[in-house]
Motif scaffolding. Structure first.
Motif, mmCIF file in Angstrom:
data_model
loop_
_atom_site.group_PDB
_atom_site.id
_atom_site.type_symbol
_atom_site.label_atom_id
_atom_site.label_comp_id
_atom_site.label_asym_id
_atom_site.label_seq_id
_atom_site.Cartn_x
_atom_site.Cartn_y
_atom_site.Cartn_z
ATOM 1 N N UNK A 143 3.288 -2.980 4.086
ATOM 2 C CA UNK A 143 2.638 -4.009 3.954
ATOM 3 C C UNK A 143 1.436 -4.268 4.733
ATOM 4 N N UNK A 144 0.200 -4.894 4.227
ATOM 5 C CA UNK A 144 -0.638 -5.013 4.945
ATOM 6 C C UNK A 144 -0.690 -5.792 6.421
ATOM 7 N N UNK A 145 0.364 -6.453 6.472
ATOM 8 C CA UNK A 145 0.437 -7.180 7.532
ATOM 9 C C UNK A 145 1.214 -6.529 9.050
ATOM 10 N N UNK A 146 1.829 -5.206 8.644
ATOM 11 C CA UNK A 146 2.133 -4.532 9.841
ATOM 12 C C UNK A 146 1.986 -3.060 9.362
ATOM 13 N N UNK A 147 0.998 -2.261 10.018
ATOM 14 C CA UNK A 147 0.635 -0.960 9.552
ATOM 15 C C UNK A 147 1.423 0.066 10.452
ATOM 16 N N UNK A 148 2.382 -0.124 11.232
ATOM 17 C CA UNK A 148 2.949 0.579 12.142
ATOM 18 C C UNK A 148 4.279 1.028 11.397
ATOM 19 N N UNK A 149 4.904 0.241 10.568
ATOM 20 C CA UNK A 149 6.104 0.647 9.726
ATOM 21 C C UNK A 149 6.030 0.563 8.268
ATOM 22 N N UNK A 150 7.077 1.434 7.673
ATOM 23 C CA UNK A 150 7.084 1.501 6.376
ATOM 24 C C UNK A 150 8.406 1.703 5.716
ATOM 25 N N UNK A 151 8.296 1.840 4.533
ATOM 26 C CA UNK A 151 9.504 2.093 3.649
ATOM 27 C C UNK A 151 9.469 3.513 2.747
ATOM 28 N N UNK A 152 10.419 4.580 3.139
ATOM 29 C CA UNK A 152 10.560 5.795 2.295
ATOM 30 C C UNK A 152 10.709 5.413 0.977
ATOM 31 N N UNK A 153 10.051 5.551 -0.119
ATOM 32 C CA UNK A 153 10.427 5.129 -1.366
ATOM 33 C C UNK A 153 10.626 6.548 -2.428
ATOM 34 N N UNK A 154 10.123 7.799 -1.967
ATOM 35 C CA UNK A 154 10.226 8.862 -2.711
ATOM 36 C C UNK A 154 10.042 10.035 -1.930
ATOM 37 N N UNK A 155 10.969 11.024 -2.091
ATOM 38 C CA UNK A 155 10.819 12.278 -1.453
ATOM 39 C C UNK A 155 10.496 13.329 -2.778
ATOM 40 N N UNK A 156 9.426 14.128 -2.028
ATOM 41 C CA UNK A 156 8.864 15.006 -2.986
ATOM 42 C C UNK A 156 9.967 16.254 -2.986
ATOM 43 N N UNK A 177 11.673 3.402 7.111
ATOM 44 C CA UNK A 177 13.219 3.422 7.045
ATOM 45 C C UNK A 177 13.470 3.806 5.739
ATOM 46 N N UNK A 178 14.562 4.111 5.456
ATOM 47 C CA UNK A 178 14.908 4.949 3.798
ATOM 48 C C UNK A 178 15.030 3.580 2.967
ATOM 49 N N UNK A 179 14.440 3.581 1.882
ATOM 50 C CA UNK A 179 14.689 2.452 0.967
ATOM 51 C C UNK A 179 16.125 2.386 0.286
ATOM 52 N N UNK A 180 16.303 1.154 -0.225
ATOM 53 C CA UNK A 180 17.931 1.017 -0.606
ATOM 54 C C UNK A 180 18.144 1.922 -1.742
ATOM 55 N N UNK A 181 17.216 2.165 -2.525
ATOM 56 C CA UNK A 181 17.548 3.123 -3.965
ATOM 57 C C UNK A 181 17.834 4.542 -3.334
ATOM 58 N N UNK A 235 0.900 -1.125 0.120
ATOM 59 C CA UNK A 235 -0.076 -0.038 0.200
ATOM 60 C C UNK A 235 0.912 1.228 -0.076
ATOM 61 N N UNK A 236 0.462 2.100 -0.771
ATOM 62 C CA UNK A 236 1.172 3.497 -1.045
ATOM 63 C C UNK A 236 0.417 4.512 -0.422
ATOM 64 N N UNK A 237 1.115 5.502 0.565
ATOM 65 C CA UNK A 237 0.662 6.317 1.377
ATOM 66 C C UNK A 237 1.504 7.741 1.211
ATOM 67 N N UNK A 238 0.835 8.882 1.158
ATOM 68 C CA UNK A 238 1.642 10.286 1.355
ATOM 69 C C UNK A 238 1.796 10.638 2.560
ATOM 70 N N UNK A 239 2.806 11.203 3.150
ATOM 71 C CA UNK A 239 3.064 11.734 4.441
ATOM 72 C C UNK A 239 3.919 12.829 4.690
ATOM 73 N N UNK A 240 4.302 13.256 5.730
ATOM 74 C CA UNK A 240 5.223 14.405 5.853
ATOM 75 C C UNK A 240 5.907 13.817 7.173
#
Length: 85
Positions: free
Chosen positions: A58-71, A35-39, A7-12
């Protein structure tokens, strides 16, 4: 076997934590640890408090995510290049 759906979300970014992690406030009001993604690490993309980011979760853990893009232009102004000595 099919790859898991993310799932992809926007945030600050609202807090910088140790070890390349960030506190992110999503647009729906929830706060997660990302956390910061590898790329982003590979190309040395820096993120600071106030940056608008895109987060994959991931839908399994909604408290953690991966930063994939910085605007661009989401945070404080930076000089662009560092001066070399």
């Amino acid at each position: 076997m099919a790859k898991e759906e993310v799932m992809t979300f926007e945030g600050r970014i609202d807090e910088v934590l140790p070890d390349g992690r960030f506190g992110v406030r999503l647009e729906n009001g929830h706060r997660i640890i990302a956390y910061t993604a590898g790329r982003m690490r590979r190309f040395r993309i820096r993120s600071v408090v106030g940056d608008e980011v895109r987060v994959e979760m991931t839908p399994y853990d909604l408290t953690k995510g991966r930063l994939v893009y910085r605007e661009r232009g989401g945070g404080p102004a930076t000089s662009g290049q560092r001066k070399r000595r």
